[in-house]
Design an enzyme around this catalytic site. Structure first.
Site, PDB file in Angstrom:
ATOM      1  N   GLY A  56       9.251   2.284 -17.569  1.00  0.00           N
ATOM      2  CA  GLY A  56       8.965   3.121 -16.410  1.00  0.00           C
ATOM      3  C   GLY A  56       8.570   2.286 -15.209  1.00  0.00           C
ATOM      4  N   CYS A  57       7.882   2.905 -14.280  1.00  0.00           N
ATOM      5  CA  CYS A  57       7.445   2.222 -13.067  1.00  0.00           C
ATOM      6  C   CYS A  57       6.583   1.010 -13.410  1.00  0.00           C
ATOM      7  CB  CYS A  57       6.654   3.198 -12.204  1.00  0.00           C
ATOM      8  SG  CYS A  57       5.810   2.432 -10.822  1.00  0.00           S
ATOM      9  N   PHE A  58       6.894  -0.119 -12.811  1.00  0.00           N
ATOM     10  CA  PHE A  58       6.145  -1.333 -13.155  1.00  0.00           C
ATOM     11  C   PHE A  58       4.712  -1.307 -12.671  1.00  0.00           C
ATOM     12  CE2 PHE A  58       9.153  -3.505  -9.826  1.00  0.00           C
ATOM     13  CZ  PHE A  58       8.660  -2.725  -8.792  1.00  0.00           C
ATOM     14  N   TRP A  59       4.360  -0.419 -11.734  1.00  0.00           N
ATOM     15  CA  TRP A  59       2.973  -0.347 -11.293  1.00  0.00           C
ATOM     16  C   TRP A  59       2.041  -0.011 -12.460  1.00  0.00           C
ATOM     17  CZ3 TRP A  59       3.993   3.477  -6.680  1.00  0.00           C
ATOM     18  CH2 TRP A  59       4.695   2.801  -5.659  1.00  0.00           C
TER      19      TRP A  59
END
Length: 234
Positions: A56-59
């Site tokens: 998913g989102c790397f954040w």
């Protein structure tokens, strides 16, 4: 698919209308998963190893592993595609082969590769979702373990088999285990995003609960915020 660059500037009410009320952690595991039965041998010699993971989102993945003891640095970036397409605007189109990934620098004397995978599957993502995580969809959000050597490949494959045999999830695990060809750091504004933008609605609804889940499920592994490590980009 709505790009996160658009979501950043949308009012909170609009985010909720889009279904971004994901106040629970993304992971399907309500409790900590069992530790891997196959792991790297324990060592007392301090050093540095690297794991590359996508989910998913790397954040959010970056935020989780920044709070794991034994992890010294986490870099957001791209893996799975070529160097000339390793840019956010292109990766966001979903046809570059890249997955938003993180490069985790860890000391194996403090935390093992298998333990990182235990955290990955328990907290960071839902490994049964194909080409999406939470509100983000597309192949760039697929879950992948990019192994750097045969030992990492063996540990990852064994752990997925272990979780599958134990029926730890209600659906099949779709996380890929593939060799790492290259990792490309993301743009500077993506680095340390959780730390630098804690009030961003996307962070509040999607990523802060993951860090809270880490603290709840793995209190001995959890470390509070540290000084932001500046990522040296090429």
């Amino acid at each position: 698919m709505i790009r996160r660059s658009t979501l950043h500037v949308m009012p909170l009410a609009a985010l909720l209308m889009l279904g971004m009320s994901a106040c629970q952690p993304v992971s399907a595991a309500s409790d900590a998963l069992p530790a891997p039965t196959v792991d790297a041998p324990k060592t007392t010699a301090h050093g540095e190893q690297v794991a590359v993971l996508a989910g998913g989102c790397f954040w959010g993945i970056e935020a989780v592993f920044e709070h794991v003891k034994g992890v010294h640095q986490v870099i957001a970036g791209y893996a799975g595609g070529d160097a000339d397409t390793a840019h956010y605007d292109e990766v966001s189109e979903g046809d570059t082969g890249h997955a938003e990934s993180v490069q985790v620098h860890f000391d194996p004397a403090e935390v093992s590769y298998g333990t990182l995978l235990q955290v990955f599957f328990s907290v960071a993502l839902d490994p049964t979702e194909l080409n999406r995580q939470g509100p983000d969809s597309g192949t760039q959000y697929r879950s992948v373990i990019f192994y750097g050597n045969t030992e990492q490949q063996r540990i990852a494959g064994s752990y997925i088999a272990q979780l599958t045999a134990a029926k730890s999830f209600p659906a099949p695990i779709v996380t890929q285990v593939v060799p790492l060809k290259a990792f490309y750091p993301a743009e500077a504004y993506h680095q340390n995003y959780f730390r630098l933008h804690p009030n961003n609605p996307y962070i509040v609804f999607n990523d802060a609960p993951k860090v809270a889940q880490l603290k709840r499920l793995f209190p001995a592994l959890y470390q509070p915020d540290r000084r932001v490590v500046e990522v040296q980009l090429p």
